[in-house]
Design an enzyme around this catalytic site. Structure first.
Site, PDB file in Angstrom:
ATOM      1  N   ASP A 142       0.801  -1.231   0.000  1.00  0.00           N
ATOM      2  CA  ASP A 142       0.000   0.000   0.000  1.00  0.00           C
ATOM      3  C   ASP A 142       0.836   1.284   0.000  1.00  0.00           C
ATOM      4  OD1 ASP A 142      -2.615  -1.035  -0.150  1.00  0.00           O
ATOM      5  OD2 ASP A 142      -2.563  -1.579   1.967  1.00  0.00           O
ATOM      6  N   ASP A 200      -6.390  -4.269  -6.035  1.00  0.00           N
ATOM      7  CA  ASP A 200      -6.045  -2.927  -5.549  1.00  0.00           C
ATOM      8  C   ASP A 200      -4.579  -2.583  -5.839  1.00  0.00           C
ATOM      9  OD1 ASP A 200      -7.805  -4.627  -4.104  1.00  0.00           O
ATOM     10  OD2 ASP A 200      -8.000  -3.205  -2.466  1.00  0.00           O
TER      11      ASP A 200
HETATM   12  N1  GLY Z   1      -7.443  -1.397  -0.665  1.00  0.00           N
HETATM   13  C1  GLY Z   1      -8.435  -1.786   0.239  1.00  0.00           C
HETATM   14  C2  GLY Z   1      -9.807  -1.429  -0.179  1.00  0.00           C
HETATM   15  O1  GLY Z   1     -10.051  -1.029  -1.301  1.00  0.00           O
HETATM   16  O2  GLY Z   1     -10.695  -1.578   0.638  1.00  0.00           O
END
Ligand code: GLY
Length: 417
Positions: A142, A200
């Site tokens: 992330d 993601d």
């Molecule tokens: N990246 C985590 C979400 O989209 O909830």
């Protein structure tokens, strides 16, 4: 005859003026709300080293059950505890290592960009600098979200010599999570999966493209492209919906495919589809590879066909039961709008994507989704959903809904003014 032409021209001119006045009205209102909310939150949290993430909200188990419609009730084990009465409806704040920490500074940057308000710039710098230690974080993918939305926007709007080092150090840590045998960057270090990669993760690639441009080193670009190619091969179903998670064995074969935050493993989790269309639009921008453009348009067409709500703001999962009580996900809508504005510039029939994205941002700017200034615990939008199967952040504001909404407004302004 001449008189008629003059009359028609005058009418056309006044209609155009009407349209642009109307645009100015809703856009100015949205920017006024956003600037006010962001400034008051920045003031409120100064000195805490914390970032606004959401609002504490509870859930009802029967309601979750009715949304998930699952035989297997094991999801109950992963539910977040319901907030205490004291916490309910209070602001949910987080530290800088939270995956969402880059979005608040990023929203401040976009609001500054669109308004020129120097106070927003000062706050954007303040909250971006807070994230400096993230350059050393190694245990998550992330970091792309965290650093690109904060320092990446700082680089565009207030460049200085230190930003390059932050971006490249972070990009090196992200690249260290790349496994050449598998052809992907590892997403999570927690959980029971061998090598989990979530859709993601496509959103972290912009950081690598930026690092490549800043350093002239193609290794960042090459890893981003390989990750996108492997994901394109394994994450998508024949109808172009995306699984949330694909876990790999060490030899690159598939361990399992799941939809961790969706209704069930085979459902189309709304935000996952939004991350996907955004990710492949970015990849086409950076590479000009037609395969990425084809993927982005296939996903965009699927989204436009599958979202059945009248205002184009999807339910939290495309397969959730349709109805008034089903929570929406404004964050998925905002991410999709931002992606579709950009995608509209890459293809000859781009108007359909532009029109769809315009509908989304106008609806998000209506009273139904846009906060009243001073309310909504300082957030800009209402009605997003974080992870319904975990009882987490259901029908609440989310800092990333605000970020991608502002990004979409900024792209819209760029395309229309
Ligand atoms: N990246 C985590 C979400 O989209 O909830």
């Amino acid at each position: 005859m001449r008189k008629n032409i003059i009359l028609i021209t005058a009418l056309a001119m006044s209609l155009t003026a009407c349209k642009s006045n109307h645009q100015e009205t809703w856009m100015n209102h949205a920017l006024d709300v956003a600037s006010g909310q962001l400034k008051s939150t920045a003031e409120e949290l100064t000195g805490t080293n914390m970032i606004p993430r959401s609002i504490h909200a509870g859930y009802d188990l029967n309601f979750l059950d009715s949304q998930l419609q699952r035989e297997d009730k094991s999801y109950i084990d992963s539910l977040r505890p319901n907030p205490s009465a004291k916490q309910l409806k209070q602001k949910y704040i987080c530290g800088i290592e939270d995956w969402t920490s880059g979005f608040f500074p990023g929203s401040l940057w976009y609001a500054y960009e669109m308004t020129g308000d120097e106070e927003l710039k000062t706050r954007a710098i303040q909250y971006t600098n807070m994230l400096n230690p993230i350059r050393r974080l190694k245990n998550t993918h992330d970091v792309g979200f965290m650093i690109n939305c904060s320092f990446g926007n700082a680089l565009r709007l207030a460049p200085n010599d230190t930003i390059k080092a932050v971006i490249t150090e972070t990009a090196d840590n992200l690249c260290a999570r790349f496994n050449p045998e598998i052809g992907c960057i590892r997403s999570w270090d927690f959980g029971y999966w061998n090598f989990p990669v979530i859709i993601d993760n496509m959103m972290n690639l912009d950081l690598l493209f930026n690092a490549s441009k800043l350093t002239g080193d193609s290794k960042y670009y090459d890893i981003a492209v390989k990750h996108a190619q492997t994901t394109m091969k394994n994450h998508f179903r024949p109808d172009y919906t995306s699984y949330h998670l694909v876990s790999y064995n060490n030899d690159g074969t598939i361990e399992k495919k799941q939809t961790h935050q969706g209704k069930n493993d085979e459902s189309a989790w709304s935000r996952g589809q939004a991350w996907a269309v955004y990710g492949y639009t970015s990849c086409y921008r950076e590479t000009k590879d037609a395969a990425f453009l084809q993927e982005a348009t296939n996903i965009a067409d699927m989204i436009m066909q599958r979202v059945k709500t009248e205002d184009c703001i999807p339910y939290w999962d495309y397969d959730a039961p349709a109805g008034e009580a089903t929570p929406r996900d404004a964050s998925a809508a905002a991410i999709t709008a931002s992606a579709l504005f950009e995608l509209s510039t890459f293809v000859p029939d781009g108007k359909k994507y532009f029109d769809y994205a315009e509908t989304i941002i106008k609806n998000l700017s209506s009273d139904k989704y846009l906060a009243v200034k001073g309310n909504n615990q300082g957030f800009v939008l209402m009605h997003s959903t974080g992870s319904l199967p975990h009882g987490s952040e259901i029908d609440v504001p989310l800092n990333y809904a605000d970020y991608y909404y502002l990004e979409a407004l900024q792209k819209y302004k760029g395309l229309t003014e």
